[in-house]
Design a protein around this motif. Structure first.
Motif, PDB file in Angstrom:
ATOM      1  N   THR A  22       0.836  -1.202   0.000  1.00 58.32           N
ATOM      2  CA  THR A  22       0.000   0.000   0.000  1.00 58.32           C
ATOM      3  C   THR A  22       0.868   1.247   0.000  1.00 58.32           C
ATOM      4  OG1 THR A  22      -1.795  -1.149   1.115  1.00 58.32           O
ATOM      5  CG2 THR A  22      -1.785   1.248   1.293  1.00 58.32           C
ATOM      6  N   ALA A  23       1.909   1.252   0.821  1.00 57.33           N
ATOM      7  CA  ALA A  23       2.815   2.410   0.881  1.00 57.33           C
ATOM      8  C   ALA A  23       3.499   2.649  -0.463  1.00 57.33           C
ATOM      9  CB  ALA A  23       3.851   2.215   1.979  1.00 57.33           C
ATOM     10  N   GLN A  24       3.874   1.588  -1.152  1.00 60.51           N
ATOM     11  CA  GLN A  24       4.509   1.734  -2.468  1.00 60.51           C
ATOM     12  C   GLN A  24       3.523   2.301  -3.489  1.00 60.51           C
ATOM     13  OE1 GLN A  24       5.912  -2.402  -2.490  1.00 60.51           O
ATOM     14  NE2 GLN A  24       7.976  -1.614  -2.917  1.00 60.51           N
TER      15      GLN A  24
ATOM     16  N   MET B   5       3.879   5.884  -5.463  1.00 63.28           N
ATOM     17  CA  MET B   5       3.741   5.982  -6.911  1.00 63.28           C
ATOM     18  C   MET B   5       2.692   7.030  -7.283  1.00 63.28           C
ATOM     19  SD  MET B   5       2.615   3.095  -9.711  1.00 63.28           S
ATOM     20  CE  MET B   5       4.083   2.112  -9.518  1.00 63.28           C
ATOM     21  N   GLY B   6       1.548   7.003  -6.612  1.00 64.17           N
ATOM     22  CA  GLY B   6       0.495   7.976  -6.895  1.00 64.17           C
ATOM     23  C   GLY B   6       0.978   9.399  -6.687  1.00 64.17           C
TER      24      GLY B   6
ATOM     25  N   VAL C 267      -4.214   4.544  -7.651  1.00 66.91           N
ATOM     26  CA  VAL C 267      -2.968   4.039  -7.085  1.00 66.91           C
ATOM     27  C   VAL C 267      -2.701   4.674  -5.717  1.00 66.91           C
ATOM     28  CG1 VAL C 267      -0.459   4.063  -7.406  1.00 66.91           C
ATOM     29  CG2 VAL C 267      -1.939   3.429  -9.297  1.00 66.91           C
ATOM     30  N   GLY C 268      -2.930   5.973  -5.622  1.00 63.27           N
ATOM     31  CA  GLY C 268      -2.658   6.695  -4.394  1.00 63.27           C
ATOM     32  C   GLY C 268      -3.694   6.521  -3.302  1.00 63.27           C
TER      33      GLY C 268
ATOM     34  N   ASP D   8      -8.785  -3.009  -6.103  1.00 62.88           N
ATOM     35  CA  ASP D   8      -7.421  -3.393  -6.450  1.00 62.88           C
ATOM     36  C   ASP D   8      -6.692  -2.183  -7.021  1.00 62.88           C
ATOM     37  OD1 ASP D   8      -5.085  -4.501  -7.444  1.00 62.88           O
ATOM     38  OD2 ASP D   8      -6.087  -5.966  -8.728  1.00 62.88           O
ATOM     39  N   ARG D   9      -5.705  -1.697  -6.292  1.00 67.36           N
ATOM     40  CA  ARG D   9      -4.979  -0.503  -6.737  1.00 67.36           C
ATOM     41  C   ARG D   9      -4.201  -0.727  -8.029  1.00 67.36           C
ATOM     42  NH1 ARG D   9      -2.736   3.104  -1.720  1.00 67.36           N
ATOM     43  NH2 ARG D   9      -4.668   3.117  -0.542  1.00 67.36           N
ATOM     44  N   SER D  10      -3.928  -1.961  -8.368  1.00 71.16           N
ATOM     45  CA  SER D  10      -3.196  -2.204  -9.614  1.00 71.16           C
ATOM     46  C   SER D  10      -4.025  -1.765 -10.826  1.00 71.16           C
ATOM     47  CB  SER D  10      -2.783  -3.669  -9.742  1.00 71.16           C
ATOM     48  OG  SER D  10      -3.893  -4.499  -9.953  1.00 71.16           O
TER      49      SER D  10
END
Length: 156
Positions: free
Chosen positions: A72-74, A78-79, A117-118, A125-127
């Motif tokens: 989640t932090a990654q 990225m966001g 993503v953020g 699903d953030r992907s």
């Protein structure tokens, strides 16, 4: 005549990013992604710099994302990186009005992806946000002249 990318978005100043991006998507005056009489649209240095940095913040991580090893932090990092470069692009690039209008489609897709993503836009699903970002990067390369730009391979 050239205008700042920010000029077209001036009426959206102060509007939350999600709403601004949505407004770009549904603006009847924003042309669909299209070529400039069969050629790619010209870019400027700030646009190329920002898009290169967005790509660099996403592409090397695609393998980990695809493998389900992205935290989640990654995703949040990225966001934030994509958002920062979008702000730079919007504030600094100067394109011909027609090119700027077409670019807003790419910016809207990148913004939507960055929100997912953020974690600003909740999805299962953030992907899925990464898919938006990769699609936008590939659209950019297809419609804008950026020397040396190659398609992002989603399964990288």
């Amino acid at each position: 005549m050239f205008i700042s990318c920010a000029l077209a978005a001036a009426t959206l100043a102060g509007v939350p990013q999600a709403i601004a991006a949505d407004a770009h998507k549904h603006d009847a005056n924003t042309p669909a992604l299209k070529l400039n009489a069969g050629s790619k649209w010209q870019t400027d240095a700030p646009l190329r710099e920002g898009m290169t940095k967005i790509r660099a913040s996403v592409e090397p991580k695609l393998h980990a994302i695809h493998g389900g090893r992205f935290t989640t932090a990654q995703y949040e990092t990225m966001g934030k990186a994509v958002d920062e470069q979008l702000a730079y692009i919007v504030g600094n690039c100067k394109l011909a009005p027609e090119a700027d209008a077409v670019l807003h489609n790419v910016i809207a897709e990148l913004s939507d992806g960055a929100e997912v993503v953020g974690g600003k836009k909740v999805v299962d699903d953030r992907s899925k946000g990464v898919v938006h970002i990769v699609n936008a990067l590939n659209s950019y390369g297809q419609y804008f002249d950026h020397p040396g730009w190659k398609p992002v391979k989603a399964g990288h």
